[in-house]
Structure formats: C-alpha cells, structure tokens
Design a protein around this motif. Structure first.
Motif, PDB file in Angstrom:
ATOM      1  N   CYS A  80      -4.930   0.150   5.785  1.00 30.85           N
ATOM      2  CA  CYS A  80      -4.410   1.502   6.023  1.00 30.85           C
ATOM      3  C   CYS A  80      -3.805   1.597   7.422  1.00 30.85           C
ATOM      4  O   CYS A  80      -2.706   2.119   7.602  1.00 30.85           O
ATOM      5  N   VAL A  95      -6.206   6.999   0.026  1.00 30.27           N
ATOM      6  CA  VAL A  95      -6.866   5.959  -0.773  1.00 30.27           C
ATOM      7  C   VAL A  95      -8.225   6.507  -1.192  1.00 30.27           C
ATOM      8  O   VAL A  95      -9.077   6.785  -0.353  1.00 30.27           O
ATOM      9  N   LYS A 100       0.435   6.425  -7.142  1.00 28.09           N
ATOM     10  CA  LYS A 100      -0.809   7.095  -7.569  1.00 28.09           C
ATOM     11  C   LYS A 100      -0.675   8.615  -7.443  1.00 28.09           C
ATOM     12  O   LYS A 100      -1.234   9.361  -8.251  1.00 28.09           O
ATOM     13  N   LEU A 149      -6.855   5.490  -6.585  1.00 30.68           N
ATOM     14  CA  LEU A 149      -6.559   4.182  -6.012  1.00 30.68           C
ATOM     15  C   LEU A 149      -7.828   3.572  -5.441  1.00 30.68           C
ATOM     16  O   LEU A 149      -8.496   4.170  -4.588  1.00 30.68           O
ATOM     17  N   TYR A 150      -8.161   2.365  -5.910  1.00 33.85           N
ATOM     18  CA  TYR A 150      -9.341   1.611  -5.483  1.00 33.85           C
ATOM     19  C   TYR A 150      -8.834   0.386  -4.723  1.00 33.85           C
ATOM     20  O   TYR A 150      -8.179  -0.482  -5.305  1.00 33.85           O
ATOM     21  N   LEU A 151      -9.139   0.310  -3.427  1.00 34.35           N
ATOM     22  CA  LEU A 151      -8.627  -0.762  -2.573  1.00 34.35           C
ATOM     23  C   LEU A 151      -9.772  -1.651  -2.095  1.00 34.35           C
ATOM     24  O   LEU A 151     -10.662  -1.197  -1.383  1.00 34.35           O
ATOM     25  N   LEU A 192       0.796  -1.221   0.000  1.00 32.76           N
ATOM     26  CA  LEU A 192       0.000   0.000   0.000  1.00 32.76           C
ATOM     27  C   LEU A 192       0.834   1.279   0.000  1.00 32.76           C
ATOM     28  O   LEU A 192       0.514   2.210  -0.759  1.00 32.76           O
ATOM     29  N   VAL A 228       0.421   4.119  -2.965  1.00 34.58           N
ATOM     30  CA  VAL A 228       0.044   5.512  -2.713  1.00 34.58           C
ATOM     31  C   VAL A 228       1.059   6.463  -3.346  1.00 34.58           C
ATOM     32  O   VAL A 228       0.689   7.477  -3.955  1.00 34.58           O
ATOM     33  N   LEU A 271     -12.324   3.107  -0.781  1.00 36.63           N
ATOM     34  CA  LEU A 271     -12.158   1.961   0.111  1.00 36.63           C
ATOM     35  C   LEU A 271     -13.380   1.067  -0.033  1.00 36.63           C
ATOM     36  O   LEU A 271     -14.500   1.479   0.270  1.00 36.63           O
TER      37      LEU A 271
END
Length: 450
Positions: A204, A214, A178, A185-187, A171, A175, A217
């Motif tokens: 996170c 992000v 991006k 960012l699609y988590l 992650l 980040v 989420l």
C-alpha cells in the motif's frame, strides 16, 4: 524413488541467498534480542493454551494494536503460524454462495483456504486485470450456479509479492476494479510487508494506495521480522468476527511470548522508537542491495523475473535437468541458493531463486555474482545475450573467459582507442558493473494458463 535426506555431521560455511531474512532481524540485534530474552524470563517459553482460554497475554494485546497502527488499520488479529493464517481465515470469511477470484500464481496456503471454504473459485491469469474484469463481469451477471441468485459476497484474493516470481501485484488497478464491481479485496503481504515502501509498511505504501481501500490485509512475521506467525488486519467488525469464528484463533496454541516480543521490537525499530534511524536504514539498504543485484544479473544476460525493490529475484533456467547441477556447483563454492522445479513450477519453467537481505554486504553480493556468472555462462543460461555462430563464440570465449565480464561498449582501451567495433562484432552485452538500466519492470513474466 526419492532418497531420504541424512545428516552427515559436517558443516560448511556458505553465503545465504535462500533465506527470507530480508531485514536481517533473524540474527542477534542490539535492540530486539535483549527484549526477547527479558520476555522469556518473565513469561516463559509458551502459554500452552489457546487465545480464547489462557493464551492471551498483555504482549499479544500490545502486538495486535501495534500491527494495526503500523498498517493503518482499525484492528488486527495474530496467529502462531503463517500458513494457517490463510488456510484458516479464508474459510471463516468465505463459504457456499461466495465467489472467490484468485490469481493463478497464488500461494498454496491461499489455495488450501479457498478449497476448504466451499466457495466457488475462478482463477484469473497472473496480474491480468483485463481477464479479471472479464470474469467479474460475467460471473456477477450470471449469479450462483443453477439458481442464478446473486452472490453473497465477491472476494478478490492476490499476493503483494509473488514468492516464485518476485513480481508485485497491480494494486491500484485492483482497487479500481473492486470498487467498480463492489467486491472485497484480500491482499497477502507475506513477502512485501516490511520490505516494500519507504517505511516498510508494505505494498500500500509502495504503490501509494490508501490501506482503507484494501478490505483484508494479511501478512506473516516469518520473513522481514525474523520471527514466526501471521496476522490479519482490517476493520474492527472484521477482526471481531474472526475472533469468534476462526479456528486458528479459537483452538490453536497462541503465539509464544518471546516470538511476539521479537515482532514488537522489530516494528518499533522500523518506526524509529529506539531513537535511531536503523530501521529506515535497513529498508534502504535492502532496496539498494536488491536493485544492485538485479541490475548486475540483467547485465550478465540472464533472464530475471520480478520488479525493482523486490528482494525476490528468480533466475530462469527453464530446463529441469540444469537445476541440480547449478545447486551443487554453487554449494561447492559456498553459495546456498534455492533451485525450484516441477511440480513447484511448470515443467519447463525451472529457476534459481535469489533472496536478498539488508545484511548482505557489497562484497557478499559481488562474490555471489561472480559465482553465478561463472556457472551460468558455462551452462549456456545467458538467454538474453546475443547468440553467435560457433567460430565467433569460441573467439569470444578466448578473449573474455567466464571468470571475467566482457568490456563495455563505451570503455576505452589502454591506448585511448574505442573497442566498440570488436565488442559489437563478438556480441558483447555492452553493459558493465556500473551500467544503468531504466527503472521499471525487469522482465515480463511467462504468462500462465487460465
């Protein structure tokens, strides 16, 4: 030809190593269950309506605000089905003129959503940030096909914990990328929300990343929270847009009130609103159980994927012909464990997948480890053990049969003399139940093709 499954009418009590019940909320709980029953008495079983008509109640509003606060986001929207959360939300966020960069091991719900969106998709190798940056740089510079116009938006889609690998995504590096390339960012935190981080707030918190970094989420309530459905959390502008454009919100029946109340109660328990530390204790117990089980599997010489603290741990079998035999032998000894083969995995990447719960006791885990060791040693699946010529391997089997682990390199004999020379000669692992393994990545993942 596949055979149809038939209910035979019998029952068998088994130790469950295949459920996503990470925190144990699927069973009756002294805090959650009475509140769910009260909600059923007050609101009934279902709203029988979509959210935009008569399906929004005060419970749904409370749930969405609670989810947003729990995740550190401005707002959230909930759905009645976890799969549909991805499959219906991604087409609302992406479309023609959008560039989607998707991890090669993303869940099929993400794949379905990206396909339905009509966006241009480029797949990068699993957790390979160098490959992702290469694709970002090239395709942003190249622009849209034929016209070479700039992309309307660029979205990177990843998962928090990959359900077939047990690995977390990188992650902090994502980040940074991006931000560098001005992407979104699609988590997907289906398997990480509730079970990662000291307070269960997901990847996170676990990785020390600000949730504001992000953009989207996503997660589900079907695992750590013992319920059903999913959510998207983000800015107020994002959630307002989804409420107007996402078909799963506009047309699907809303989440049942009792289901919503189960999630509310579970989150309140994790936040300590019940006046106890049971929620924090559940998360700590899950991490302790997962790390203990992973360490013992590695001590046995098994090839185990995934990261520490992750409750998902695949035991690599590789050969497709083994998985049915492992499943039957586990079931005969009252262990329910998932085995996975082609086409869910690559042809030569078959595996057993263990899912650990905070509800498992040490006795449960030790019994499962004993069964797994016995089966895997007889089937020759200890790929990380030193291999010996056949005369020495037979001698080793006579001295240390599969029902018992070999002694440690550092253990002393009853006469006080070290048995190191014999252990080294016969290829023992040198690790016992109490041995410590350095923290970090348990085993590198087999890299998938681009």
């Amino acid at each position: 030809m596949s055979q149809n499954l038939e209910v035979i009418g019998g029952t068998r009590r088994c130790l469950n190593l295949g459920s996503y019940n990470y925190l144990g909320f699927a069973a009756a709980d002294e805090y959650c269950t009475p509140r769910v029953l009260d909600t059923l008495n007050e609101w009934g079983v279902s709203t029988c309506s979509s959210r935009t008509e008569g399906g929004t109640t005060s419970i749904h509003v409370e749930l969405e605000q609670l989810v947003a606060d729990f995740l550190g986001k401005e707002d959230a929207i909930t759905f009645g089905m976890g799969f549909a959360t991805n499959a219906a939300s991604i087409p609302a966020l992406a479309g023609p003129g959008t560039l989607v960069l998707s991890d090669s091991l993303n869940h099929t719900s993400i794949v379905a959503g990206v396909k339905a969106s009509g966006a241009t998709v480029k797949v990068f190798r699993h957790n390979d940030m160098a490959h992702l940056e290469k694709l970002l740089r090239f395709h942003i510079a190249e622009g849209q096909p034929r016209t070479h116009r700039p992309w309307k938006k660029v979205i990177i889609v990843v998962e928090g914990i990959y359900s077939m690998e047990g690995e977390t995504t990188l992650l902090p590096e994502l980040v940074a990328l991006k931000k560098k390339y001005k992407a979104y960012l699609y988590l997907d935190e289906a398997h990480s929300i509730g079970c990662m981080g000291a307070h269960g707030r997901g990847l996170c918190e676990h990785a020390g990343v600000n949730p504001a970094d992000v953009d989207v989420l996503m997660g589900t309530f079907t695992k750590s929270f013992g319920s059903a459905g999913g959510y998207i959390a983000g800015s107020k502008q994002l959630i307002a847009y989804l409420r107007r454009h996402c078909p799963a919100h506009l047309y699907a029946t809303s989440m049942a009130p009792g289901v919503a109340q189960q999630i509310i109660s579970a989150i309140q328990l994790l936040q300590g609103q019940d006046g106890t530390n049971r929620g924090a204790a559940k998360i700590k117990q899950l991490h302790d159980n997962a790390n203990y089980f992973r360490r013992r599997l590695l001590d046995m010489g098994l090839h185990v994927l995934g990261d520490w603290d992750s409750p998902v741990m695949p035991i690599m079998v590789y050969h497709l012909c083994y998985i049915s035999g492992i499943s039957r032998r586990c079931l005969q000894r009252h262990i329910a464990m998932v085995v996975v083969g082609f086409p869910a995995t690559a042809l030569l990447q078959s595996r057993c997948r263990v899912c650990i719960s905070a509800s498992h006791t040490k006795e449960d885990l030790d019994y499962a480890l004993e069964v797994i060791y016995d089966i895997c040693s007889k089937m020759g699946l200890q790929y990380n053990m030193r291999q010996l010529p056949w005369p020495w391997s037979w001698l080793r089997m006579l001295l240390w049969p599969p029902s018992s682990s070999p002694p440690s390199l550092y253990s002393k004999s009853s006469k006080g003399k070290s048995s190191n020379w014999l252990q080294l000669l016969l290829g023992g692992s040198g690790l016992t139940n109490g041995s410590k393994v350095a923290a970090g990545k348990a085993q590198p993942l087999v890299t998938a093709a681009a």
